[in-house]
Design a protein around this motif. Sequence first.
Motif: not given
Length: 470
Positions: A166-173, A176-183
């Motif tokens: 789950q942590t690995t997938h969170a890091i991938e998220y 992949s989303n660093r170009g837009n604000p994310f939660v």
Amino acid sequence: MLPQAFAALEKRRPNVVFVFADQWRASAMGYAGDPNVKTPNFDRLAAESFNFKNAVSVCPVCSPARASMITGQYPLKHGVFVNDVYLEQDGPSIADCFNLAGYNTGYIGKWHLDGHGRSAFIPKDRRQGFQFWQALECSHNYNASEYYDNEDPEIKMWKGYDAYDQTTHAIEYIQSNRGNPFVLFLSWGPPHAPYMTAPEKFQKMYDWAKLELLPNVPESDKFIRPAGSDEYARMDPVERTRWIMAGYYAHCSALDACVGRLQTAIRDAGLEEDTIFVFTSDHGDMLGSHGLWKKQWPYDESACVPFLLKYPGFGKSGRAVKTPINTPDIMPTLLDLCGIQSPSSVQGKSRVREMNGREIPEEAVLIANVHSFGQWNAARGGKEWRGVRTARYTYVRDLRGPWLLFDNDKDPYQMNNLIGNPESVPLQKRFEELLQRKLAETDDRFLCGMDYIDQWGYVVDESGTVPYLR
């Protein structure tokens, strides 16, 4: 809103990485003074964070606390005061609010708010607004843990110990989303039971026979016996407590390694300055204190949780916050930090002013057990209660009247109940009045738990528990 945040918000609203564990009590951290547990990454995080030293779980059991995180509401408002029922929306969720503000929103891990079966596929319209989705309703089989990936109805399996993957997938998220604000919400299942299932290298870190017990762990004959199905029910209670603590701490250290990975990933992505990172839990674990196990109790081991909030844009050094923060306060606090107005449906309070040093003396937060069920149903000694927690005091009453009053500064292990002490009558009167005000504010008439079960139309078994489907 903190003044120094305005310039940053003009450029870009901060990201939010909200990480929470299941059943992690506040005291089980190296930085909190636990002499047993090894949490070097959390200890470093605490040195860089706003450390809410009196964070509480509004209703210390899984689904009610999670529903309050998502809605900013108290359990009798959103209706989730037992496990395994569906959270009906009454106002925008936290994900809805961030979606409207242009954020990408994601959820990974344990959910426990759908009530349609613990392994059932949860369609998009039941995800409370979260766009990205890798989750399962509920599982504590950490080494054979399943999940659904977004719209794919075919169930998948996390690789190995689920928190790692789950942590690995969170890091991938995050990457992949660093170009837009994310939660991103990341929900880990440990250190909730089963306790002896952490990776072996972390289990080897703890010798159960050498662990120090809290002073409020009683002699063996003073324990309330766990349910017969409990895996260690036949052991001597004190020995059992040490044995379980070793497994519990092994999970804690495994998650500590995961939080270290997350911190490194956020730095490597160049997002540290612009990311709010939170770690907390839905509730704590008694772990033998007062002769009790697990949750649903008003004692600090059950009701108090860790709450660290790191936001380098507000300053890199850690700061202790004494004013309590409650579960319904999480949503308005995060929205406030991101410059987003809370909807009128939210009952909690933003704690941003307290983060800025404007503490509120004697601020009280409401804690409750609306209905006893499961491990601590009425037949096993569970009961309805309401209470208030301040930075110094805990006051609780049950349906029969005042039950507990502790001065937590003088009595940090809550071993000296002041109810009935003639010298404490004025203090008890003051906190009873304060509790009544809090109940009025939240429209809580403090009825028998079954009255609320009937009001919401829930179906329960003979123990008062909502049966769940796999």
